[in-house]
Design an enzyme around this catalytic site. Structure first.
Site, mmCIF file in Angstrom:
data_model
loop_
_atom_site.group_PDB
_atom_site.id
_atom_site.type_symbol
_atom_site.label_atom_id
_atom_site.label_comp_id
_atom_site.label_asym_id
_atom_site.label_seq_id
_atom_site.Cartn_x
_atom_site.Cartn_y
_atom_site.Cartn_z
ATOM 1 N N THR A 33 42.553 46.169 50.779
ATOM 2 C CA THR A 33 43.099 45.021 50.046
ATOM 3 C C THR A 33 44.526 44.778 50.515
ATOM 4 O O THR A 33 45.161 45.656 51.105
ATOM 5 C CB THR A 33 43.092 45.265 48.531
ATOM 6 O OG1 THR A 33 43.923 46.397 48.243
ATOM 7 C CG2 THR A 33 41.686 45.542 48.023
ATOM 8 N N GLU A 82 37.331 42.803 48.120
ATOM 9 C CA GLU A 82 36.176 43.512 47.555
ATOM 10 C C GLU A 82 34.909 42.667 47.578
ATOM 11 O O GLU A 82 33.827 43.161 47.277
ATOM 12 C CB GLU A 82 36.484 43.913 46.101
ATOM 13 C CG GLU A 82 37.597 44.935 45.950
ATOM 14 C CD GLU A 82 38.993 44.300 45.825
ATOM 15 O OE1 GLU A 82 39.156 43.133 46.261
ATOM 16 O OE2 GLU A 82 39.905 44.969 45.320
ATOM 17 N N LYS A 114 52.485 37.094 28.136
ATOM 18 C CA LYS A 114 52.108 36.991 26.723
ATOM 19 C C LYS A 114 53.376 36.735 25.915
ATOM 20 O O LYS A 114 54.223 37.610 25.765
ATOM 21 C CB LYS A 114 51.403 38.258 26.244
ATOM 22 C CG LYS A 114 50.682 38.032 24.916
ATOM 23 C CD LYS A 114 49.586 39.065 24.692
ATOM 24 C CE LYS A 114 48.652 38.615 23.572
ATOM 25 N NZ LYS A 114 47.553 39.563 23.371
ATOM 26 N N TRP A 132 48.907 33.610 25.243
ATOM 27 C CA TRP A 132 48.903 33.711 26.694
ATOM 28 C C TRP A 132 49.464 32.451 27.318
ATOM 29 O O TRP A 132 49.183 31.345 26.900
ATOM 30 C CB TRP A 132 47.472 33.910 27.217
ATOM 31 C CG TRP A 132 46.872 35.212 26.825
ATOM 32 C CD1 TRP A 132 45.822 35.398 25.970
ATOM 33 C CD2 TRP A 132 47.265 36.513 27.263
ATOM 34 N NE1 TRP A 132 45.535 36.729 25.847
ATOM 35 C CE2 TRP A 132 46.414 37.449 26.626
ATOM 36 C CE3 TRP A 132 48.266 36.983 28.119
ATOM 37 C CZ2 TRP A 132 46.513 38.822 26.825
ATOM 38 C CZ3 TRP A 132 48.370 38.355 28.310
ATOM 39 C CH2 TRP A 132 47.505 39.260 27.667
HETATM 40 N N1 ATP Z 1 41.509 30.198 45.639
HETATM 41 C C1 ATP Z 1 42.243 31.100 44.992
HETATM 42 N N2 ATP Z 1 42.984 30.739 43.927
HETATM 43 C C2 ATP Z 1 43.730 31.631 43.273
HETATM 44 N N3 ATP Z 1 43.805 32.921 43.606
HETATM 45 C C3 ATP Z 1 43.111 33.356 44.650
HETATM 46 C C4 ATP Z 1 42.280 32.468 45.408
HETATM 47 N N4 ATP Z 1 41.699 33.179 46.381
HETATM 48 C C5 ATP Z 1 42.114 34.450 46.251
HETATM 49 N N5 ATP Z 1 42.975 34.565 45.219
HETATM 50 C C6 ATP Z 1 43.666 35.781 44.751
HETATM 51 O O1 ATP Z 1 43.620 36.754 45.784
HETATM 52 C C7 ATP Z 1 43.040 37.951 45.298
HETATM 53 C C8 ATP Z 1 42.342 38.690 46.402
HETATM 54 O O2 ATP Z 1 43.260 38.947 47.426
HETATM 55 P P1 ATP Z 1 43.147 40.167 48.416
HETATM 56 O O3 ATP Z 1 41.794 40.705 48.434
HETATM 57 O O4 ATP Z 1 43.770 39.697 49.684
HETATM 58 O O5 ATP Z 1 44.073 41.310 47.884
HETATM 59 P P2 ATP Z 1 45.059 41.302 46.687
HETATM 60 O O6 ATP Z 1 44.281 41.230 45.412
HETATM 61 O O7 ATP Z 1 46.075 40.233 46.930
HETATM 62 O O8 ATP Z 1 45.708 42.754 46.862
HETATM 63 P P3 ATP Z 1 45.487 44.053 45.964
HETATM 64 O O9 ATP Z 1 44.098 44.005 45.437
HETATM 65 O O10 ATP Z 1 45.690 45.171 46.929
HETATM 66 O O11 ATP Z 1 46.521 43.957 44.923
HETATM 67 C C9 ATP Z 1 42.151 37.502 44.168
HETATM 68 O O12 ATP Z 1 41.913 38.549 43.264
HETATM 69 C C10 ATP Z 1 42.949 36.361 43.562
HETATM 70 O O13 ATP Z 1 43.895 36.824 42.637
HETATM 71 MG MG MG Z 2 43.026 42.612 44.556
#
Ligand code: ATP
Ligand code: MG
Ligand code: ATP
Ligand code: MG
Lengths: 542, 542
Positions: free
Chosen positions: A180, A326, A435, A440
């Site tokens: 990630t 994931e 919050k 929220w």
């Molecule tokens: N179209 C979208 N709009 C809003 N958020 C998005 C979108 N696409 C992806 N995301 C955000 O990106 C996340 C997934 O990103 P990625 O798998 O790159 O790792 P990360 O969640 O940024 O990092 P880590 O999990 O290590 O903290 C999602 O859980 C979401 O929060």
């Molecule tokens: Mg993530």
């Protein structure tokens, strides 16, 4: 009949049916490289043979890449699984500590590395003692490096035969892995199977999703080290689309130039990329309309304003998608359905700015705090939980109960709603929730609205401690060139869309929003900077 | 994670994401029925419950349907597999003997039957003693039949709960079966697994194939008893397309009317259907342009002339596809690729009239008589052999070595070429080949060329015995209304496209070409009629 779903099946298919299709790379040194799927196939066979014969790679072993998007990296995507091993692209924009942690955690022994990033890795190598072999990509003949025993990619594969037979694999064997991007914590490893990779690609190429065909020329901007380039190297080759790979030429002007020169019809990228391209096109309007049919955006929320601006000013159509490391990553894509034909433009944009509807092969529910599943009313929010053919069921080598439910769903950490037409909308991430006095407040909703303000380029909202309300939103604003703003002005602007308690009273004007390795707002860092008194306004705002 | 690919997964998905989508049926009595995917889902659950609770259907058992295309038949497509059994649609246009043979061979015990075809089955029932239960579809309350103990569908399902849980199945379990349409011999049974059905639907909805999305309203003309309606009931529900089902209203004027009224965007059908629609539109040009984006044609060769005529006269775009009962059916679809943009219209039509390129998930090779694989040069012909995720590996309950190779390929019995861009083209079927003085003559090439002649509506070419050449082609011609032709005129026309030895000297003018149950030229019957002296010209041709 039994027909295993593997990356070998994808490349065998694309070679047989689309051998004439083109892969174009703008290499790190600025030169262009062009060849066909059929050429790529032969070299990938040689690579797989070399992995086994020369590098002694064992079935199931992780093999790391540290590289930009280009044809050799594509060969690695198929050649490593073709040798029965696991392709592990490492995010080269992470910190040295994180990179070392990931490589050690994955137990990578062999690393394929672009010459242009060797300097970065030379400082890390001492902390990754397991890596025994380095293979240099795009390195001049006389390239010097302290990386022990580094050899050249071209020399490696030249010794091998194109007649190599893929190592036998089962469809549930792993073929790739990514960590990630570390927005909310330390990077965690996600393993992808041959089957999940095949099914993700097939589902993602359908017309409700990326809608890619043999008519297209696709520029893959999302780095191959970020969730396998969003699967595009698999989607495109399954669809028979020509591929255009920009390696490190990711500046707006460079990307526009590549799109023009190569008649790109589809491209992907995070919002930051497209925001930059839009600004560049405003400054230097292209003389001819781009061939671009659609730009596909994910990784962070795509602001409605950007969709509108691109469409109005340049006739370019944005498509919003959502996913995670994931989830391979594509889970939802937002396109209109025939029901929406009668809506006005503004209503249509609202839908297109949502994160979209599920692809076939995956499932989603919204879990409320009380453990009940939220109704699909577009209002009741909760955490998104997903499962399906390309969703992981555990992190690599990590005992983790936190992210998976007892009945096998993955808890995304994203919060939002699903409406009656099945469109999900993200209002926040669990770790970024604000919050205030028991209510929220959605930071994402505030951000995307603020980014529609004519003076504002980027806006990130974080929670800051408050004596009375416990937490209050703080809006960090980057203005367009030469612009500034007043608090009253922004509050009045927000008034039209939000209740009073949701509207921030605290604003900062910044030169830029701190971003993560893949271009997301780094709110973890921003909260830390704020706590340490390091988040300061560049202007005096009232 | 483990996510079994099943028809249950398709319907669960489509209910959850596309519950608002519409299924419209023009019922046999001419009335219209409309409901949503969500309504359909609930009734399908009730149906599955009824199969188990009331009809005592066991896992893996075949359950027959004898019905037109409409919403109840769609419910059966999902409800029978949902009860763990195998949905077996029986071709109601076959002869009584063939129908009895098929039902006995499949060991069907329960038969769902449209009231409008009960008369047909009453004459067959005595020969299918295993069928113990009849369920009437679309029957008036007071419907009378000699079928023992027949009950009404609506009464059957009304007793059950919508909360039924699908019976547990594995993805490799069978969910459906169809028999071949009997063009070359007795019908043979093909079993489809849950997995093959899911993968076929997903691959067939991609933009290179049927290209169906949630923007579409799809009229499913191909009968559900012919290769599972070409998979459209699965493709559409996976794509979230509205479905328009014409049941027995398959006359050209009726279909045009349905397309207009329901704003159909995509429809399928055999060439005969589209030939009829074209003629009808010429006679009675529709006042408004149809919403139809594409009509998809398979089952027999789509003549280039028809593609051109439809496009020129009505702006309608034809898409050519190829498949077989044994292949679920879709294996290839013909669409242009970006390489073809520079070709002129005539050259483009030539490509579009080929049978097309492979879908991801299936493979194909051309086997020459000497056991070598033909090069992809668009010239070297041989028999097409296929394998893949939705190709059967044996016929149901039949010990057959003839149709499968030692290394697991299915021998299609179709003959033709693959070109350098991967387009296959069928020149003949092995059983219809004409060998004249040691040289092969393609009956399909002669037919499609003849059908481009302005006076000709349909043309079928068969081999007839010849003293000197062993076999010679005989061309059987149906003229357009009020037209006739001379031998010289047709030979001159053919001269431009064929070598002298390939041009028939024997012609018959017929009122119609004998057709099989699914609208193909019945050459087996024509050869038999010719041998018996029963194939006679209606005009005096010189
Ligand atoms: N179209 C979208 N709009 C809003 N958020 C998005 C979108 N696409 C992806 N995301 C955000 O990106 C996340 C997934 O990103 P990625 O798998 O790159 O790792 P990360 O969640 O940024 O990092 P880590 O999990 O290590 O903290 C999602 O859980 C979401 O929060
Ligand atoms: Mg993530
Ligand atoms: N686009 C097409 N062009 C030419 N022929 C086609 C096309 N599509 C299908 N066919 C023909 O139809 C055949 C498959 O038809 P189907 O499965 O309905 O049974 P059948 O072969 O007609 O009957 P049987 O196998 O019982 O003799 C193919 O083998 C091919 O000969
Ligand atoms: Mg056949």
């Amino acid at each position: 009949m039994q027909y295993p779903l593997t990356t070998n099946a994808i490349i065998d298919y694309s070679n047989r049916v689309f051998g004439h299709k083109e892969i174009v790379s703008k290499l790190p040194d600025g030169s262009w490289h062009r060849y066909t799927y059929a050429d790529m196939y032969k070299r990938t066979k040689q690579l797989a043979a070399a992995l086994i014969n020369q590098l002694n790679v064992q079935p199931g072993e992780r093999v790391a890449t540290f590289a930009w998007n280009h044809y050799q990296h594509l060969e690695l995507y198929y050649g490593i699984p073709g040798a029965g091993a696991v392709c592990h692209p490492v995010n080269l924009r992470l910190s040295a500590e994180q990179i070392a942690y990931i490589i050690n955690h994955a137990e990578d022994k062999v690393l394929f590395i672009d010459a242009s990033v060797v300097l970065i890795f030379e400082k890390i190598a001492a902390y990754t003692p397991n890596v025994k072999k380095y293979i240099l990509l795009n390195a001049p003949k006389d390239f010097k490096t302290s990386l022990a025993g580094a050899i050249h990619y071209e020399e490696l594969i030249a010794k091998e035969s194109m007649d190599f037979e893929w190592m036998p694999v089962e469809e549930n064997d792993a073929c790739a892995m990514c960590y990630t991007s570390g927005t909310t914590g330390e990077p965690k490893g996600a393993l992808y199977s041959h089957r999940s990779t095949f099914l993700h690609a097939l589902s993602a190429m359908t017309p409700n999703a990326a809608n890619i065909s043999a008519m297209d020329r696709v520029m893959a901007v999302s780095p191959q080290f970020h969730v396998m380039g969003w699967g595009f190297p698999f989607i495109c080759m399954m669809a028979g689309a020509d591929m255009i790979m920009p390696s490190m030429h990711l500046q707006p002007a460079a990307l526009i130039n590549i799109m023009q020169k190569e008649k790109v019809t589809i491209a992907n990228g995070v919002p930051t990329i497209w925001l930059g391209i839009y600004e560049e096109m405003k400054k230097n309007p292209p003389k001819e309309k781009l061939a671009l049919k659609e730009y596909i955006v994910g990784g962070s929320a795509l602001p409605a304003g950007l969709i509108e601006n691109f469409e109005r000013d340049f006739g370019l159509h944005g498509v919003h998608a959502w996913g995670m490391t994931e989830t391979s990553p594509v889970v939802t894509v937002s396109r209109l359905q025939n029901e929406h034909a009668s809506l006005n433009y503004e209503q249509q944009i609202k839908i297109r700015a949502k994160q979209g509807i599920l692809l076939p092969g995956v499932e989603m529910r919204v879990m409320m705090e009380d453990g009940a599943i939220a109704p699909r009313d577009g209002k009741t929010a909760g955490e998104f939980e997903v499962k399906g053919a390309w969703i992981i069921s555990g992190y690599y080598n990590m005992n983790d109960q936190e992210h998976f439910t007892g009945d096998g769903w993955f808890k995304t950490g994203d919060v939002g709603t699903i409406d009656e037409y099945g469109y999900m909308q993200i209002t926040d991430r669990t770790k970024d929730l604000i919050k205030s006095g028991g209510e929220w407040i959605s930071s994402v909703a505030l951000e995307t609205t603020l980014m529609n303000h004519p003076k504002i380029k980027e806006a990130a909202v974080i929670a800051v401690p408050d004596d009375k309300w416990l937490e209050r939103p703080l809006a960090c604003i980057v203005c367009k060139e030469q612009e500034t703003f007043s608090v009253i002005e922004l509050q009045e602007f927000l008034c039209k869309h939000f209740s009073r308690y949701q509207i921030p009273e605290n604003y900062l004007q910044l030169n830029e929003i701190p971003k993560t390795s893949v271009g997301k707002f780094d709110k973890k860092l921003m909260r830390k900077m704020f706590a340490e008194g390091k988040l300061k306004s560049i202007a005096d705002i009232r």
